[in-house]
Structure formats: C-alpha cells, structure tokens
Design a protein around this motif. Structure first.
Motif, PDB file in Angstrom:
ATOM      1  N   PHE A   1       0.869  -1.166   0.000  1.00 37.74           N
ATOM      2  CA  PHE A   1       0.000   0.000   0.000  1.00 37.74           C
ATOM      3  C   PHE A   1       0.907   1.216   0.000  1.00 37.74           C
ATOM      4  O   PHE A   1       1.641   1.442   0.952  1.00 37.74           O
ATOM      5  N   ALA A   2       0.882   1.957  -1.070  1.00 40.29           N
ATOM      6  CA  ALA A   2       1.661   3.184  -1.151  1.00 40.29           C
ATOM      7  C   ALA A   2       0.837   4.198  -1.934  1.00 40.29           C
ATOM      8  O   ALA A   2       0.390   3.919  -3.042  1.00 40.29           O
ATOM      9  N   ASN A   3       0.615   5.340  -1.341  1.00 45.50           N
ATOM     10  CA  ASN A   3      -0.124   6.404  -2.001  1.00 45.50           C
ATOM     11  C   ASN A   3       0.757   7.135  -2.996  1.00 45.50           C
ATOM     12  O   ASN A   3       1.975   7.196  -2.832  1.00 45.50           O
ATOM     13  N   ASP A   4       0.140   7.695  -4.003  1.00 42.24           N
ATOM     14  CA  ASP A   4       0.839   8.562  -4.932  1.00 42.24           C
ATOM     15  C   ASP A   4       0.797   9.956  -4.310  1.00 42.24           C
ATOM     16  O   ASP A   4      -0.238  10.607  -4.280  1.00 42.24           O
ATOM     17  N   LEU A   5       1.930  10.412  -3.794  1.00 42.50           N
ATOM     18  CA  LEU A   5       1.978  11.674  -3.067  1.00 42.50           C
ATOM     19  C   LEU A   5       2.013  12.888  -3.998  1.00 42.50           C
ATOM     20  O   LEU A   5       2.001  14.019  -3.530  1.00 42.50           O
ATOM     21  N   ALA A   6       2.004  12.663  -5.305  1.00 49.69           N
ATOM     22  CA  ALA A   6       2.032  13.772  -6.262  1.00 49.69           C
ATOM     23  C   ALA A   6       0.657  14.108  -6.807  1.00 49.69           C
ATOM     24  O   ALA A   6       0.495  15.107  -7.517  1.00 49.69           O
ATOM     25  N   ILE A   7      -0.333  13.330  -6.480  1.00 46.33           N
ATOM     26  CA  ILE A   7      -1.661  13.532  -7.059  1.00 46.33           C
ATOM     27  C   ILE A   7      -2.377  14.684  -6.364  1.00 46.33           C
ATOM     28  O   ILE A   7      -2.177  14.932  -5.193  1.00 46.33           O
ATOM     29  N   GLY A   8      -3.189  15.407  -7.130  1.00 47.15           N
ATOM     30  CA  GLY A   8      -4.023  16.452  -6.548  1.00 47.15           C
ATOM     31  C   GLY A   8      -3.353  17.783  -6.339  1.00 47.15           C
ATOM     32  O   GLY A   8      -3.811  18.571  -5.522  1.00 47.15           O
ATOM     33  N   GLY A   9      -2.309  18.073  -7.061  1.00 48.06           N
ATOM     34  CA  GLY A   9      -1.660  19.377  -6.917  1.00 48.06           C
ATOM     35  C   GLY A   9      -2.506  20.496  -7.489  1.00 48.06           C
ATOM     36  O   GLY A   9      -3.344  20.289  -8.377  1.00 48.06           O
ATOM     37  N   GLU A  10      -2.307  21.698  -6.980  1.00 47.13           N
ATOM     38  CA  GLU A  10      -3.070  22.860  -7.445  1.00 47.13           C
ATOM     39  C   GLU A  10      -2.764  23.206  -8.899  1.00 47.13           C
ATOM     40  O   GLU A  10      -3.570  23.836  -9.566  1.00 47.13           O
ATOM     41  N   ASP A  11      -1.598  22.802  -9.385  1.00 46.06           N
ATOM     42  CA  ASP A  11      -1.208  23.142 -10.753  1.00 46.06           C
ATOM     43  C   ASP A  11      -1.698  22.120 -11.776  1.00 46.06           C
ATOM     44  O   ASP A  11      -1.341  22.173 -12.939  1.00 46.06           O
ATOM     45  N   GLY A  12      -2.536  21.163 -11.358  1.00 47.09           N
ATOM     46  CA  GLY A  12      -3.165  20.228 -12.286  1.00 47.09           C
ATOM     47  C   GLY A  12      -2.235  19.134 -12.765  1.00 47.09           C
ATOM     48  O   GLY A  12      -1.142  18.937 -12.258  1.00 47.09           O
ATOM     49  N   ASP A  13      -2.699  18.415 -13.804  1.00 48.11           N
ATOM     50  CA  ASP A  13      -1.972  17.264 -14.329  1.00 48.11           C
ATOM     51  C   ASP A  13      -0.674  17.632 -15.035  1.00 48.11           C
ATOM     52  O   ASP A  13       0.221  16.815 -15.144  1.00 48.11           O
ATOM     53  N   GLU A  14      -0.567  18.874 -15.516  1.00 48.34           N
ATOM     54  CA  GLU A  14       0.613  19.253 -16.312  1.00 48.34           C
ATOM     55  C   GLU A  14       1.912  19.092 -15.532  1.00 48.34           C
ATOM     56  O   GLU A  14       2.946  18.800 -16.093  1.00 48.34           O
ATOM     57  N   LYS A  15       1.883  19.277 -14.239  1.00 50.86           N
ATOM     58  CA  LYS A  15       3.097  19.230 -13.429  1.00 50.86           C
ATOM     59  C   LYS A  15       3.203  17.933 -12.622  1.00 50.86           C
ATOM     60  O   LYS A  15       3.974  17.841 -11.683  1.00 50.86           O
ATOM     61  N   TYR A  16       2.404  16.941 -12.988  1.00 58.18           N
ATOM     62  CA  TYR A  16       2.375  15.695 -12.212  1.00 58.18           C
ATOM     63  C   TYR A  16       3.772  15.097 -12.054  1.00 58.18           C
ATOM     64  O   TYR A  16       4.196  14.767 -10.945  1.00 58.18           O
ATOM     65  N   PHE A  17       4.510  14.924 -13.148  1.00 58.89           N
ATOM     66  CA  PHE A  17       5.794  14.235 -13.062  1.00 58.89           C
ATOM     67  C   PHE A  17       6.823  15.052 -12.284  1.00 58.89           C
ATOM     68  O   PHE A  17       7.675  14.492 -11.596  1.00 58.89           O
ATOM     69  N   GLN A  18       6.729  16.360 -12.343  1.00 58.80           N
ATOM     70  CA  GLN A  18       7.622  17.188 -11.541  1.00 58.80           C
ATOM     71  C   GLN A  18       7.312  16.991 -10.051  1.00 58.80           C
ATOM     72  O   GLN A  18       8.222  16.804  -9.243  1.00 58.80           O
ATOM     73  N   ARG A  19       6.023  17.010  -9.698  1.00 58.81           N
ATOM     74  CA  ARG A  19       5.643  16.775  -8.304  1.00 58.81           C
ATOM     75  C   ARG A  19       6.039  15.365  -7.869  1.00 58.81           C
ATOM     76  O   ARG A  19       6.508  15.158  -6.756  1.00 58.81           O
ATOM     77  N   SER A  20       5.855  14.386  -8.746  1.00 55.70           N
ATOM     78  CA  SER A  20       6.183  13.004  -8.417  1.00 55.70           C
ATOM     79  C   SER A  20       7.681  12.840  -8.166  1.00 55.70           C
ATOM     80  O   SER A  20       8.083  12.126  -7.249  1.00 55.70           O
ATOM     81  N   GLU A  21       8.488  13.481  -8.976  1.00 55.18           N
ATOM     82  CA  GLU A  21       9.946  13.395  -8.803  1.00 55.18           C
ATOM     83  C   GLU A  21      10.357  13.919  -7.428  1.00 55.18           C
ATOM     84  O   GLU A  21      11.260  13.383  -6.799  1.00 55.18           O
ATOM     85  N   GLU A  22       9.653  14.927  -6.955  1.00 61.28           N
ATOM     86  CA  GLU A  22       9.983  15.526  -5.661  1.00 61.28           C
ATOM     87  C   GLU A  22       9.420  14.738  -4.478  1.00 61.28           C
ATOM     88  O   GLU A  22       9.994  14.748  -3.399  1.00 61.28           O
ATOM     89  N   SER A  23       8.285  14.053  -4.651  1.00 60.82           N
ATOM     90  CA  SER A  23       7.605  13.488  -3.485  1.00 60.82           C
ATOM     91  C   SER A  23       7.479  11.968  -3.458  1.00 60.82           C
ATOM     92  O   SER A  23       7.206  11.411  -2.399  1.00 60.82           O
ATOM     93  N   ASN A  24       7.657  11.272  -4.561  1.00 58.30           N
ATOM     94  CA  ASN A  24       7.530   9.813  -4.591  1.00 58.30           C
ATOM     95  C   ASN A  24       8.895   9.152  -4.733  1.00 58.30           C
ATOM     96  O   ASN A  24       9.709   9.574  -5.552  1.00 58.30           O
ATOM     97  N   LEU A  25       9.117   8.096  -3.953  1.00 63.77           N
ATOM     98  CA  LEU A  25      10.372   7.352  -4.054  1.00 63.77           C
ATOM     99  C   LEU A  25      10.222   6.037  -4.798  1.00 63.77           C
ATOM    100  O   LEU A  25      11.174   5.516  -5.347  1.00 63.77           O
ATOM    101  N   LEU A  26       9.010   5.480  -4.813  1.00 64.12           N
ATOM    102  CA  LEU A  26       8.798   4.180  -5.438  1.00 64.12           C
ATOM    103  C   LEU A  26       8.230   4.325  -6.842  1.00 64.12           C
ATOM    104  O   LEU A  26       7.530   5.283  -7.146  1.00 64.12           O
ATOM    105  N   VAL A  27       8.504   3.336  -7.661  1.00 64.38           N
ATOM    106  CA  VAL A  27       7.908   3.223  -8.988  1.00 64.38           C
ATOM    107  C   VAL A  27       7.654   1.734  -9.226  1.00 64.38           C
ATOM    108  O   VAL A  27       8.371   0.878  -8.704  1.00 64.38           O
ATOM    109  N   LEU A  28       6.599   1.433  -9.961  1.00 69.80           N
ATOM    110  CA  LEU A  28       6.276   0.040 -10.280  1.00 69.80           C
ATOM    111  C   LEU A  28       6.885  -0.324 -11.631  1.00 69.80           C
ATOM    112  O   LEU A  28       6.714   0.400 -12.605  1.00 69.80           O
TER     113      LEU A  28
END
Length: 143
Positions: free
Chosen positions: A61-88
């Motif tokens: 069980f691991a949440n995606d900590l990059a989801i739901g940012g105020e800047d929308g989907d366009e910046k998802y991967f930037q937010r993910s790079e900063e906040s997520n450590l795991l990848v499947l």
C-alpha cells in the motif's frame, strides 16, 4: 531491455512490443509498443494469493503523493519526482507458450526505488509511489 534482447540468450521479443535490428550487425536499433498487440500488457492475477503471505504474495500500500496538486496534471511528473520514491516496474519471465520460451511477458509488478536515497530517520514515514498520469486518467474516466 537491450541486454535481454542481445543475440545468443534465446529471447526474441517482449510481449506487446516491436524490436528492430540492424540488418548487418543484428544490434537492437529501436524498441516500441506494438499497437496491434491485443494480449495482456501487465500482470493480472488469475486467482487470490496463496496463504500464508510471504514476500512473493504480499501486496503493498503506497499512495501517490504527487496527485491532486493545485497546478493540475501538467506538473504531475515534476511533483512526483519531488515526493515519490517508489515506482512500479514489471517483472519479465519467459512465456511458456512461445517458441522455446523466446518471448518475455510481464509476470507481476515490482516496487523499486526510482532514485538513490539514504534514510536517516528513526521514526516511521510514508513513502509515495508514482502511478503515473495514465493510471489517474483511466481512473477518472471509469468514474
């Protein structure tokens, strides 16, 4: 992927993908999804996991900590790079139905770290997992 598809190891292809080779050297020149492929592109279990649970049957069980940012989907991967450590990633195994087991197919997702990290904390913490824009887009469409 290049190492898996090197000549001499008995692997001719990976399910759902097209690999092109240089006609003279036989070297891999490109690798891309096959749009005509209709088989499974990811692991789907056929039955519930066996008991007792062990490292091969236990989920995560691991949440995606990059989801739901105020800047929308366009910046998802930037937010993910900063906040997520795991990848499947998909574990690949030889397809027993292919000629001499020469095709690799996904067998199960594996959680792995997407970058080097050192944990210095002693208290528990949440570690995020990047599921990707495609996953979240399909989830929104299903609602």
């Amino acid at each position: 992927v290049r190492q898996l598809l090197e000549e001499g190891n008995g692997i001719e292809s990976i399910a759902g993908h097209v690999s092109d080779r240089d006609p003279e050297s036989g070297d891999l020149t490109s690798f891309r999804p096959d749009p005509a492929y209709t088989g499974p592109r990811f692991f789907v279990p056929e039955s519930p996991p066996s008991l007792p649970l062990d490292i091969m049957t236990l989920g995560q069980f691991a949440n995606d900590l990059a989801i739901g940012g105020e800047d929308g989907d366009e910046k998802y991967f930037q937010r993910s790079e900063e906040s997520n450590l795991l990848v499947l990633v998909q574990r690949l195994e030889r397809d027993p139905d292919s000629k001499n087991g020469s095709v690799l197919r996904p067998s199960r997702p594996i959680s792995t770290l997407k970058r080097d990290v050192v944990f210095a904390n002693v208290l528990p913490m949440e570690i995020g997992c990047e599921y990707g824009e495609r996953y979240w887009g399909e989830r929104r469409q299903a609602r």
